[in-house]
Scaffold this active site. Sequence first.
Site, PDB file in Angstrom:
ATOM      1  N   GLY A 152     -10.643 106.733  42.275  1.00  0.00           N
ATOM      2  CA  GLY A 152     -11.736 107.160  43.150  1.00  0.00           C
ATOM      3  C   GLY A 152     -12.519 105.953  43.639  1.00  0.00           C
ATOM      4  N   GLY A 160     -15.686  92.196  14.862  1.00  0.00           N
ATOM      5  CA  GLY A 160     -16.507  93.364  15.187  1.00  0.00           C
ATOM      6  C   GLY A 160     -15.757  94.622  14.807  1.00  0.00           C
ATOM      7  N   HIS A 162     -22.480 120.483  -5.559  1.00  0.00           N
ATOM      8  CA  HIS A 162     -21.964 119.623  -6.623  1.00  0.00           C
ATOM      9  C   HIS A 162     -20.534 120.015  -6.946  1.00  0.00           C
ATOM     10  CE1 HIS A 162     -21.823 117.147 -10.199  1.00  0.00           C
ATOM     11  NE2 HIS A 162     -21.318 118.191 -10.837  1.00  0.00           N
ATOM     12  N   GLY A 201     -15.404  91.981  22.286  1.00  0.00           N
ATOM     13  CA  GLY A 201     -16.297  92.799  23.091  1.00  0.00           C
ATOM     14  C   GLY A 201     -15.614  93.315  24.350  1.00  0.00           C
ATOM     15  N   ARG A 202     -16.315  94.186  25.063  1.00  0.00           N
ATOM     16  CA  ARG A 202     -15.752  94.815  26.258  1.00  0.00           C
ATOM     17  C   ARG A 202     -16.700  94.652  27.436  1.00  0.00           C
ATOM     18  NH1 ARG A 202     -11.476  98.049  25.310  1.00  0.00           N
ATOM     19  NH2 ARG A 202     -11.977  99.453  27.037  1.00  0.00           N
TER      20      ARG A 202
HETATM   21  P1  FAD Z   1     -13.657 105.379  29.255  1.00  0.00           P
HETATM   22  O1  FAD Z   1     -13.248 106.117  28.035  1.00  0.00           O
HETATM   23  O2  FAD Z   1     -13.271 103.960  29.365  1.00  0.00           O
HETATM   24  O3  FAD Z   1     -13.049 106.197  30.467  1.00  0.00           O
HETATM   25  C1  FAD Z   1     -13.119 105.749  31.771  1.00  0.00           C
HETATM   26  C2  FAD Z   1     -12.012 106.426  32.560  1.00  0.00           C
HETATM   27  O4  FAD Z   1     -12.238 106.198  33.932  1.00  0.00           O
HETATM   28  C3  FAD Z   1     -10.614 105.865  32.270  1.00  0.00           C
HETATM   29  O5  FAD Z   1      -9.705 106.925  32.113  1.00  0.00           O
HETATM   30  C4  FAD Z   1     -10.279 105.057  33.516  1.00  0.00           C
HETATM   31  O6  FAD Z   1      -8.897 105.026  33.805  1.00  0.00           O
HETATM   32  C5  FAD Z   1     -11.028 105.851  34.556  1.00  0.00           C
HETATM   33  N1  FAD Z   1     -11.371 105.104  35.760  1.00  0.00           N
HETATM   34  C6  FAD Z   1     -11.968 103.890  35.862  1.00  0.00           C
HETATM   35  N2  FAD Z   1     -12.203 103.574  37.143  1.00  0.00           N
HETATM   36  C7  FAD Z   1     -11.741 104.616  37.874  1.00  0.00           C
HETATM   37  C8  FAD Z   1     -11.722 104.895  39.256  1.00  0.00           C
HETATM   38  N3  FAD Z   1     -12.230 104.072  40.159  1.00  0.00           N
HETATM   39  N4  FAD Z   1     -11.153 106.059  39.654  1.00  0.00           N
HETATM   40  C9  FAD Z   1     -10.641 106.935  38.761  1.00  0.00           C
HETATM   41  N5  FAD Z   1     -10.654 106.731  37.445  1.00  0.00           N
HETATM   42  C10 FAD Z   1     -11.207 105.584  37.010  1.00  0.00           C
HETATM   43  N6  FAD Z   1     -16.098 104.881  20.244  1.00  0.00           N
HETATM   44  C11 FAD Z   1     -16.513 105.775  19.320  1.00  0.00           C
HETATM   45  O7  FAD Z   1     -17.562 106.408  19.517  1.00  0.00           O
HETATM   46  N7  FAD Z   1     -15.793 105.986  18.173  1.00  0.00           N
HETATM   47  C12 FAD Z   1     -14.655 105.320  17.915  1.00  0.00           C
HETATM   48  O8  FAD Z   1     -14.022 105.535  16.882  1.00  0.00           O
HETATM   49  C13 FAD Z   1     -14.195 104.377  18.859  1.00  0.00           C
HETATM   50  N8  FAD Z   1     -13.058 103.690  18.641  1.00  0.00           N
HETATM   51  C14 FAD Z   1     -12.625 102.796  19.582  1.00  0.00           C
HETATM   52  C15 FAD Z   1     -11.465 102.075  19.314  1.00  0.00           C
HETATM   53  C16 FAD Z   1     -11.019 101.155  20.234  1.00  0.00           C
HETATM   54  C17 FAD Z   1      -9.767 100.392  19.938  1.00  0.00           C
HETATM   55  C18 FAD Z   1     -11.723 100.973  21.464  1.00  0.00           C
HETATM   56  C19 FAD Z   1     -11.229 100.018  22.493  1.00  0.00           C
HETATM   57  C20 FAD Z   1     -12.874 101.685  21.724  1.00  0.00           C
HETATM   58  C21 FAD Z   1     -13.345 102.596  20.783  1.00  0.00           C
HETATM   59  N9  FAD Z   1     -14.521 103.310  20.986  1.00  0.00           N
HETATM   60  C22 FAD Z   1     -14.960 104.191  20.047  1.00  0.00           C
HETATM   61  C23 FAD Z   1     -15.310 103.151  22.220  1.00  0.00           C
HETATM   62  C24 FAD Z   1     -15.013 104.312  23.187  1.00  0.00           C
HETATM   63  O9  FAD Z   1     -13.628 104.332  23.454  1.00  0.00           O
HETATM   64  C25 FAD Z   1     -15.794 104.130  24.475  1.00  0.00           C
HETATM   65  O10 FAD Z   1     -17.158 103.964  24.187  1.00  0.00           O
HETATM   66  C26 FAD Z   1     -15.623 105.364  25.347  1.00  0.00           C
HETATM   67  O11 FAD Z   1     -14.273 105.563  25.675  1.00  0.00           O
HETATM   68  C27 FAD Z   1     -16.442 105.229  26.637  1.00  0.00           C
HETATM   69  O12 FAD Z   1     -16.266 106.373  27.403  1.00  0.00           O
HETATM   70  P2  FAD Z   1     -16.405 106.353  28.982  1.00  0.00           P
HETATM   71  O13 FAD Z   1     -16.193 107.761  29.401  1.00  0.00           O
HETATM   72  O14 FAD Z   1     -17.646 105.676  29.360  1.00  0.00           O
HETATM   73  O15 FAD Z   1     -15.221 105.425  29.506  1.00  0.00           O
HETATM   74  P1  NAI Z   2     -17.745  93.935  19.040  1.00  0.00           P
HETATM   75  O1  NAI Z   2     -18.890  93.654  19.921  1.00  0.00           O
HETATM   76  O2  NAI Z   2     -17.841  95.040  18.039  1.00  0.00           O
HETATM   77  O3  NAI Z   2     -17.343  92.632  18.237  1.00  0.00           O
HETATM   78  C1  NAI Z   2     -17.014  91.436  18.868  1.00  0.00           C
HETATM   79  C2  NAI Z   2     -17.091  90.315  17.857  1.00  0.00           C
HETATM   80  O4  NAI Z   2     -16.485  89.173  18.422  1.00  0.00           O
HETATM   81  C3  NAI Z   2     -18.526  89.947  17.504  1.00  0.00           C
HETATM   82  O5  NAI Z   2     -18.665  89.870  16.112  1.00  0.00           O
HETATM   83  C4  NAI Z   2     -18.715  88.595  18.195  1.00  0.00           C
HETATM   84  O6  NAI Z   2     -19.623  87.757  17.520  1.00  0.00           O
HETATM   85  C5  NAI Z   2     -17.304  88.041  18.157  1.00  0.00           C
HETATM   86  N1  NAI Z   2     -17.016  87.058  19.184  1.00  0.00           N
HETATM   87  C6  NAI Z   2     -17.386  87.065  20.479  1.00  0.00           C
HETATM   88  N2  NAI Z   2     -16.884  85.992  21.131  1.00  0.00           N
HETATM   89  C7  NAI Z   2     -16.177  85.275  20.212  1.00  0.00           C
HETATM   90  C8  NAI Z   2     -15.420  84.087  20.268  1.00  0.00           C
HETATM   91  N3  NAI Z   2     -15.281  83.402  21.398  1.00  0.00           N
HETATM   92  N4  NAI Z   2     -14.825  83.658  19.145  1.00  0.00           N
HETATM   93  C9  NAI Z   2     -14.935  84.343  17.976  1.00  0.00           C
HETATM   94  N5  NAI Z   2     -15.650  85.490  17.865  1.00  0.00           N
HETATM   95  C10 NAI Z   2     -16.259  85.961  18.972  1.00  0.00           C
HETATM   96  O7  NAI Z   2     -16.515  94.170  20.041  1.00  0.00           O
HETATM   97  P2  NAI Z   2     -15.059  94.783  19.833  1.00  0.00           P
HETATM   98  O8  NAI Z   2     -14.659  94.771  18.415  1.00  0.00           O
HETATM   99  O9  NAI Z   2     -14.223  94.123  20.848  1.00  0.00           O
HETATM  100  O10 NAI Z   2     -15.271  96.277  20.250  1.00  0.00           O
HETATM  101  C11 NAI Z   2     -15.834  96.594  21.517  1.00  0.00           C
HETATM  102  C12 NAI Z   2     -16.656  97.830  21.425  1.00  0.00           C
HETATM  103  O11 NAI Z   2     -15.813  98.979  21.335  1.00  0.00           O
HETATM  104  C13 NAI Z   2     -17.538  97.914  20.197  1.00  0.00           C
HETATM  105  O12 NAI Z   2     -18.739  97.203  20.345  1.00  0.00           O
HETATM  106  C14 NAI Z   2     -17.803  99.375  20.128  1.00  0.00           C
HETATM  107  O13 NAI Z   2     -18.832  99.696  21.016  1.00  0.00           O
HETATM  108  C15 NAI Z   2     -16.503  99.981  20.605  1.00  0.00           C
HETATM  109  N6  NAI Z   2     -15.704 100.396  19.450  1.00  0.00           N
HETATM  110  C16 NAI Z   2     -16.209 101.353  18.630  1.00  0.00           C
HETATM  111  C17 NAI Z   2     -15.512 101.760  17.520  1.00  0.00           C
HETATM  112  C18 NAI Z   2     -16.117 102.757  16.624  1.00  0.00           C
HETATM  113  O14 NAI Z   2     -17.100 103.367  17.004  1.00  0.00           O
HETATM  114  N7  NAI Z   2     -15.585 102.963  15.429  1.00  0.00           N
HETATM  115  C19 NAI Z   2     -14.196 101.208  17.190  1.00  0.00           C
HETATM  116  C20 NAI Z   2     -13.784 100.166  18.098  1.00  0.00           C
HETATM  117  C21 NAI Z   2     -14.510  99.811  19.193  1.00  0.00           C
END
Ligand code: FAD
Ligand code: NAI
Length: 476
Positions: free
Chosen positions: A122, A192, A455, A282-283
């Site tokens: 989109g 992280g 419990h 990070g993202r």
């Molecule tokens: P997204 O889930 O990223 O969805 C965005 C969607 O938009 C995607 O499908 C993408 O393809 C689509 N899109 C983008 N641009 C366009 C466009 N222009 N047109 C059409 N479609 C488009 N969070 C938790 O709370 N618990 C967890 O356990 C957890 N585990 C995680 C593990 C990993 C490995 C990662 C990477 C993240 C994890 N997260 C977790 C974070 C979580 O995935 C994100 O916070 C969440 O997905 C964000 O939701 P969103 O809807 O903002 O975006």
């Molecule tokens: P993060 O922000 O959790 O951790 C990134 C880590 O990388 C930090 O500790 C930071 O200090 C370190 N870092 C940054 N630059 C660096 C460098 N150049 N060299 C070495 N270390 C460096 O980010 P992560 O793990 O990538 O996850 C992204 C996000 O996805 C999380 O912040 C979270 O919001 C979401 N997520 C949530 C999960 C959950 O809820 N269980 C699971 C996985 C992801």
Amino acid sequence: MSKQFDVVVIGGGPGGYIAAIRAAQLGLSAACIDEWKTQDGKPAPGGTCTNVGCIPSKALLQSSEHFEHAGKHFGDHGIQVSGLGLDLAKMLGRKNAVVKQNNEGILYLFKKNKVSFFHGRGSFVKGDGSGYEIKVSGASEETITGKHVIVATGSNPRALPGAAFDEENILSNDGALRIPQVPKKLGLIGSGVIGLEMGSVWRRLGSEVTVLEALPTFLGAVDEQIAKEAHKAFTKQGLKIELGVKVGEVKNNGAKGVSIAWTDAKGGAQTLQVDKLIVSIGRVPNTVGLNPEAVGLKLDERGAIVVDDDCRTSLPNVWAIGDVVRGPMLAHKAEEEGVAVAERIVGQHGHVNFNTIPWVIYTSPEIAWVGQTEQQLKAAGVKYKAGTFPFMANGRARALGDTTGMVKFLAHAESDEILGVHIVGPMASELISEAVVAMEFRASAEDIARICHAHPSLSEATKEAALAVDKRTLNF
Ligand code: FAD
Ligand code: NAI
């Protein structure tokens, strides 16, 4: 004439698909556009969370934990296992099947709630407060119009400069969830949430895992006492975590793996040679292909869409939610914002309480928290009382054979209002909900201490930690 909707949601992750469903429930005509596709080109709504995030990571965490239990802990229960083996292809296949069930579940929910789904990208074409034209580019191209637009385009993994993801050797979360053979040596940059979850999965399956973290403290956002306990547990399990490092040149040597030059906390030059490297530093918010310029949608310097507390953007009737805006990148945060925005569109008072968003890290022990940490309260000069209770003294944890960790309560010194709850231990992800409910209702520690908990249950540790605030634990 293009199809007209009250609400067009761009992005079908947990923020977007939930926003579209809630909008439809409220009687609005709603469309959701999502571009994610399976390998054979089929729609795969659910975003990062469903496809390469929350869901597949938890599937692999579960499978790898079973494997570790069978190999290392069943013996404690008198269960003898012989011939234990790993069928990684099957484990990854199961994970893919779980993802597919979720993709299909969302498509079903769209039908059930009469949300029109468009598969493709989109992009804004033009518009103003009276409506916005969005071009959908997929298998075919069409333009649809939304009176309101909710942008929920999520985030992408951040790459290390000079070390592009090839998903073969240098892996983002995507590649980290589908390594075809257990790497002998696995490197991770960033300790992280992703680093710890993915590091745990591959360590349990047999990799020797080294994590390089830039910060000198482990899990800086987590309550220090909890982070220390977790660090101790992970180190004991065999995760090698190097803190305070500076990562230098990363060389992708193809079949020979990856070498990483790094400087340790004392300034010593080091090299790490690994078969695969996961970069989890990070993202970044994603607006690729959205064409925000066409309508003048404002982004900040990080590339996030600028919104106010209610997710209103710089444009009338354009909203943005989830990872593409400020705040924690969590699926449940995105969902809450999606619901609140749909409700605001129909004039209701949608509400997200940013103070009670729980965090969970699904390692073993799990780490979960809500509210403020002890270090935050100290820094803010808030007078508080702390109470902790170890799982070691909890009967259910002993029966489970999982006694690592504790529950910690932080309550206001005078009012006794709960300010933060921090858990490291078994099922922390489930236990934290009680604390979230309590904080949402602005409960005191004594409120929890006076509630009857079953419990034997792990939740008794929560009650006991609340009692500990007043120095009157019963079982410790
Ligand atoms: P997204 O889930 O990223 O969805 C965005 C969607 O938009 C995607 O499908 C993408 O393809 C689509 N899109 C983008 N641009 C366009 C466009 N222009 N047109 C059409 N479609 C488009 N969070 C938790 O709370 N618990 C967890 O356990 C957890 N585990 C995680 C593990 C990993 C490995 C990662 C990477 C993240 C994890 N997260 C977790 C974070 C979580 O995935 C994100 O916070 C969440 O997905 C964000 O939701 P969103 O809807 O903002 O975006
Ligand atoms: P993060 O922000 O959790 O951790 C990134 C880590 O990388 C930090 O500790 C930071 O200090 C370190 N870092 C940054 N630059 C660096 C460098 N150049 N060299 C070495 N270390 C460096 O980010 P992560 O793990 O990538 O996850 C992204 C996000 O996805 C999380 O912040 C979270 O919001 C979401 N997520 C949530 C999960 C959950 O809820 N269980 C699971 C996985 C992801």
